[in-house]
Design a protein around this motif. Structure first.
Motif, PDB file in Angstrom:
ATOM      1  N   ALA A  14      14.213 -13.361   6.526  1.00 41.83           N
ATOM      2  CA  ALA A  14      13.858 -11.971   6.815  1.00 41.83           C
ATOM      3  C   ALA A  14      14.795 -11.032   6.072  1.00 41.83           C
ATOM      4  CB  ALA A  14      13.925 -11.705   8.319  1.00 41.83           C
ATOM      5  N   TRP A  15      14.237  -9.903   5.629  1.00 45.32           N
ATOM      6  CA  TRP A  15      15.007  -8.811   5.043  1.00 45.32           C
ATOM      7  C   TRP A  15      14.662  -7.550   5.825  1.00 45.32           C
ATOM      8  CZ3 TRP A  15      12.780  -4.361   3.040  1.00 45.32           C
ATOM      9  CH2 TRP A  15      13.654  -3.465   2.437  1.00 45.32           C
ATOM     10  N   TYR A  16      15.681  -6.751   6.129  1.00 48.07           N
ATOM     11  CA  TYR A  16      15.413  -5.534   6.896  1.00 48.07           C
ATOM     12  C   TYR A  16      16.146  -4.351   6.271  1.00 48.07           C
ATOM     13  CZ  TYR A  16      20.092  -5.978   8.902  1.00 48.07           C
ATOM     14  OH  TYR A  16      21.448  -6.069   9.053  1.00 48.07           O
ATOM     15  N   LEU A  17      15.619  -3.172   6.537  1.00 49.39           N
ATOM     16  CA  LEU A  17      16.219  -1.920   6.099  1.00 49.39           C
ATOM     17  C   LEU A  17      15.997  -0.892   7.192  1.00 49.39           C
ATOM     18  CD1 LEU A  17      17.423   0.032   3.919  1.00 49.39           C
ATOM     19  CD2 LEU A  17      15.070   0.402   3.147  1.00 49.39           C
ATOM     20  N   THR A  18      17.074  -0.250   7.631  1.00 57.05           N
ATOM     21  CA  THR A  18      16.961   0.811   8.631  1.00 57.05           C
ATOM     22  C   THR A  18      17.586   2.086   8.086  1.00 57.05           C
ATOM     23  OG1 THR A  18      19.050   0.235   9.729  1.00 57.05           O
ATOM     24  CG2 THR A  18      17.034  -0.825  10.543  1.00 57.05           C
ATOM     25  N   LYS A  19      16.932   3.194   8.365  1.00 56.92           N
ATOM     26  CA  LYS A  19      17.433   4.507   7.947  1.00 56.92           C
ATOM     27  C   LYS A  19      17.478   5.410   9.178  1.00 56.92           C
ATOM     28  CE  LYS A  19      15.683   4.266   3.185  1.00 56.92           C
ATOM     29  NZ  LYS A  19      14.875   4.938   2.146  1.00 56.92           N
ATOM     30  N   MET A  20      18.702   5.674   9.636  1.00 58.11           N
ATOM     31  CA  MET A  20      18.903   6.548  10.790  1.00 58.11           C
ATOM     32  C   MET A  20      19.194   7.957  10.303  1.00 58.11           C
ATOM     33  SD  MET A  20      19.190   6.746  14.185  1.00 58.11           S
ATOM     34  CE  MET A  20      19.709   5.163  14.848  1.00 58.11           C
ATOM     35  N   LEU A  78      25.874  14.162  12.286  1.00 57.81           N
ATOM     36  CA  LEU A  78      26.623  14.115  11.028  1.00 57.81           C
ATOM     37  C   LEU A  78      25.732  13.883   9.819  1.00 57.81           C
ATOM     38  CD1 LEU A  78      29.915  12.223  11.934  1.00 57.81           C
ATOM     39  CD2 LEU A  78      29.452  14.671  11.860  1.00 57.81           C
ATOM     40  N   GLY A  79      24.590  13.218   9.994  1.00 56.08           N
ATOM     41  CA  GLY A  79      23.725  12.999   8.838  1.00 56.08           C
ATOM     42  C   GLY A  79      22.978  11.696   8.905  1.00 56.08           C
ATOM     43  N   LYS A  80      22.875  11.003   7.763  1.00 52.80           N
ATOM     44  CA  LYS A  80      22.069   9.801   7.642  1.00 52.80           C
ATOM     45  C   LYS A  80      22.950   8.567   7.445  1.00 52.80           C
ATOM     46  CE  LYS A  80      18.329  12.382   5.348  1.00 52.80           C
ATOM     47  NZ  LYS A  80      17.479  12.461   4.128  1.00 52.80           N
ATOM     48  N   VAL A  81      22.469   7.431   7.971  1.00 53.16           N
ATOM     49  CA  VAL A  81      23.143   6.143   7.760  1.00 53.16           C
ATOM     50  C   VAL A  81      22.073   5.105   7.430  1.00 53.16           C
ATOM     51  CG1 VAL A  81      24.607   4.336   8.722  1.00 53.16           C
ATOM     52  CG2 VAL A  81      24.976   6.716   9.385  1.00 53.16           C
ATOM     53  N   GLU A  82      22.279   4.396   6.327  1.00 53.87           N
ATOM     54  CA  GLU A  82      21.334   3.355   5.900  1.00 53.87           C
ATOM     55  C   GLU A  82      21.980   1.983   6.043  1.00 53.87           C
ATOM     56  OE1 GLU A  82      19.842   1.994   1.596  1.00 53.87           O
ATOM     57  OE2 GLU A  82      19.029   3.955   2.199  1.00 53.87           O
ATOM     58  N   ASN A  83      21.259   1.042   6.652  1.00 49.73           N
ATOM     59  CA  ASN A  83      21.718  -0.337   6.808  1.00 49.73           C
ATOM     60  C   ASN A  83      20.654  -1.286   6.261  1.00 49.73           C
ATOM     61  OD1 ASN A  83      24.290  -0.356   8.655  1.00 49.73           O
ATOM     62  ND2 ASN A  83      22.889   1.106   9.607  1.00 49.73           N
ATOM     63  N   GLN A  84      21.101  -2.378   5.646  1.00 49.66           N
ATOM     64  CA  GLN A  84      20.161  -3.409   5.245  1.00 49.66           C
ATOM     65  C   GLN A  84      20.858  -4.760   5.224  1.00 49.66           C
ATOM     66  OE1 GLN A  84      18.620  -3.571   1.226  1.00 49.66           O
ATOM     67  NE2 GLN A  84      20.174  -2.113   0.518  1.00 49.66           N
ATOM     68  N   GLY A  85      20.049  -5.813   5.366  1.00 46.33           N
ATOM     69  CA  GLY A  85      20.608  -7.160   5.378  1.00 46.33           C
ATOM     70  C   GLY A  85      19.519  -8.206   5.325  1.00 46.33           C
ATOM     71  N   ILE A  86      19.960  -9.462   5.324  1.00 43.11           N
ATOM     72  CA  ILE A  86      19.033 -10.594   5.301  1.00 43.11           C
ATOM     73  C   ILE A  86      19.443 -11.596   6.372  1.00 43.11           C
ATOM     74  CG2 ILE A  86      18.528 -10.359   2.839  1.00 43.11           C
ATOM     75  CD1 ILE A  86      20.451 -12.732   2.374  1.00 43.11           C
ATOM     76  N   GLU A  87      18.485 -12.413   6.782  1.00 39.11           N
ATOM     77  CA  GLU A  87      18.751 -13.488   7.738  1.00 39.11           C
ATOM     78  C   GLU A  87      17.957 -14.718   7.324  1.00 39.11           C
ATOM     79  OE1 GLU A  87      18.612 -14.438  12.562  1.00 39.11           O
ATOM     80  OE2 GLU A  87      18.245 -12.402  11.799  1.00 39.11           O
ATOM     81  N   GLN A 123      24.892  -8.619   6.319  1.00 35.72           N
ATOM     82  CA  GLN A 123      24.604  -7.192   6.402  1.00 35.72           C
ATOM     83  C   GLN A 123      25.514  -6.465   5.432  1.00 35.72           C
ATOM     84  OE1 GLN A 123      24.045  -5.409  10.247  1.00 35.72           O
ATOM     85  NE2 GLN A 123      24.768  -3.407   9.567  1.00 35.72           N
ATOM     86  N   SER A 124      24.917  -5.713   4.531  1.00 35.44           N
ATOM     87  CA  SER A 124      25.714  -4.989   3.546  1.00 35.44           C
ATOM     88  C   SER A 124      26.432  -3.820   4.216  1.00 35.44           C
ATOM     89  CB  SER A 124      24.817  -4.475   2.420  1.00 35.44           C
ATOM     90  OG  SER A 124      23.855  -3.563   2.933  1.00 35.44           O
ATOM     91  N   GLN A 125      27.395  -3.261   3.515  1.00 33.11           N
ATOM     92  CA  GLN A 125      28.143  -2.134   4.059  1.00 33.11           C
ATOM     93  C   GLN A 125      27.212  -0.951   4.282  1.00 33.11           C
ATOM     94  OE1 GLN A 125      32.352  -1.088   2.889  1.00 33.11           O
ATOM     95  NE2 GLN A 125      31.303   0.571   1.867  1.00 33.11           N
ATOM     96  N   PRO A 126      27.224  -0.353   5.468  1.00 32.89           N
ATOM     97  CA  PRO A 126      26.365   0.805   5.716  1.00 32.89           C
ATOM     98  C   PRO A 126      26.640   1.921   4.712  1.00 32.89           C
ATOM     99  CG  PRO A 126      27.341   0.003   7.769  1.00 32.89           C
ATOM    100  CD  PRO A 126      28.019  -0.732   6.659  1.00 32.89           C
ATOM    101  N   LYS A 127      25.607   2.723   4.463  1.00 35.39           N
ATOM    102  CA  LYS A 127      25.729   3.825   3.514  1.00 35.39           C
ATOM    103  C   LYS A 127      25.507   5.148   4.255  1.00 35.39           C
ATOM    104  CE  LYS A 127      23.984   1.091  -0.385  1.00 35.39           C
ATOM    105  NZ  LYS A 127      22.914   0.969  -1.413  1.00 35.39           N
ATOM    106  N   PRO A 128      26.593   5.785   4.679  1.00 34.83           N
ATOM    107  CA  PRO A 128      26.438   7.082   5.346  1.00 34.83           C
ATOM    108  C   PRO A 128      26.321   8.216   4.334  1.00 34.83           C
ATOM    109  CG  PRO A 128      28.736   6.411   5.385  1.00 34.83           C
ATOM    110  CD  PRO A 128      27.977   5.300   4.709  1.00 34.83           C
ATOM    111  N   ASP A 129      25.526   9.199   4.662  1.00 41.57           N
ATOM    112  CA  ASP A 129      25.370  10.396   3.835  1.00 41.57           C
ATOM    113  C   ASP A 129      25.562  11.597   4.762  1.00 41.57           C
ATOM    114  OD1 ASP A 129      24.782  12.363   2.039  1.00 41.57           O
ATOM    115  OD2 ASP A 129      22.640  11.903   1.887  1.00 41.57           O
ATOM    116  N   PHE A 130      26.809  12.066   4.855  1.00 40.84           N
ATOM    117  CA  PHE A 130      27.158  13.160   5.749  1.00 40.84           C
ATOM    118  C   PHE A 130      27.522  14.392   4.921  1.00 40.84           C
ATOM    119  CE2 PHE A 130      28.983   9.809   8.904  1.00 40.84           C
ATOM    120  CZ  PHE A 130      27.694   9.397   9.198  1.00 40.84           C
TER     121      PHE A 130
END
Length: 259
Positions: free
Chosen positions: A44-50, A110-119, A138-145
């Motif tokens: 599985a591969w996932y991507l979340t954008k908060m 504060l803004g946006k945070v993107e996470n993605q990873g594989i299992e 899980q790769s390092q989260p990418k915050p955009d504040f």
């Protein structure tokens, strides 16, 4: 100057009625398929954008030249006479330059945070035994504040373990059922504990667990012994969490008949 004097640095926490609601976009692509007659493979591969994520964060720090109310008039400085308040201010400036005591906390979008990873996972059914292997990254989260540098934005969020690995084996022999598993997690960074003076990393750890049990009276009674962290190495899963050592539990389960 008295070494027993107390100097208070009060910190205020306030709410925020102007917060915007959080929302998340989540995407996942997964695959499950057989590998031979007894093995099942999953990927599985996932991507979340908060977006508009809410953080409990520092709203304001004390200044270097503005000590907390009452700091210069507290007991201990009076022995220095008229120079007491001046010296108190100088001492405060030196302390605050290092400690950076927060004056007020609040909740902010504060803004946006993107996470993605594989299992990846593999389960093997070998008749009397079952075996499983699982790995996740899980790769390092990418915050955009807005208003934050990339480095400062990373200091506002938790950084989870990049690597997690688990292998397990379960089966039965001479009337006993058993299972054992070994799990590994790489280091993690925890920010959600007041300010940066209390943030920090938990080291990577490996945990080995085991369970042995037996069923009686047509499976109506089950007795089992569960041992966690058999190597007894200290494990801390959160910077403010308990330190886990070896533990042993005896469990008795009774399935009462329905009336």
């Amino acid at each position: 100057f008295s070494n027993s004097a107390y100097f208070l640095v009060p910190t205020r926490a306030t709410g925020n009625t102007d917060l915007k609601e959080e929302f998340i976009d989540a995407y996942e692509v997964s695959y499950t398929g057989k590998v031979g007659p007894r093995a099942l493979f999953t990927a599985a591969w996932y991507l979340t954008k908060m977006d508009q994520e809410i953080f409990f964060t520092v709203k304001e720090n004390y200044g270097l030249t503005a000590p907390p109310t009452g700091w210069t008039s507290m007991a201990g400085w009076s022995a220095l006479g008229p120079a007491g308040p001046v010296v108190a201010g100088q001492v405060w400036g030196g302390i605050q330059n290092v400690a950076k005591f927060p004056k007020e906390y609040t909740y902010l979008n504060l803004g946006k945070v993107e996470n993605q990873g594989i299992e990846l996972g593999l389960n093997i059914d070998a008749g009397n035994t079952t075996n499983a292997i699982n790995y996740s990254y899980q790769s390092q989260p990418k915050p955009d504040f807005p208003g934050f540098t990339a480095a400062d934005a990373l200091k506002e969020i938790n950084l989870p373990s990049k690597h997690r690995f688990n292998v397990s084996h379960a089966g039965s022999v001479v009337g006993l059922f058993y299972s054992t598993d070994v799990s590994y997690a790489s280091k993690a960074y925890w920010q959600d504990v007041l300010d940066s003076r209390f943030s920090g990393e938990t080291p990577d750890y490996t945990m080995w667990n085991m369970l042995v049990g037996k069923r009686f009276n047509h499976d109506k009674v089950t007795f089992q012994i569960r041992a966690n962290n058999l190597t007894n190495k200290p494990i801390q899963q959160h910077i403010f969490g308990d330190v886990l050592k070896r533990s042993l539990m005896f469990e008795l389960k009774i399935n009462a008949p329905k009336k």
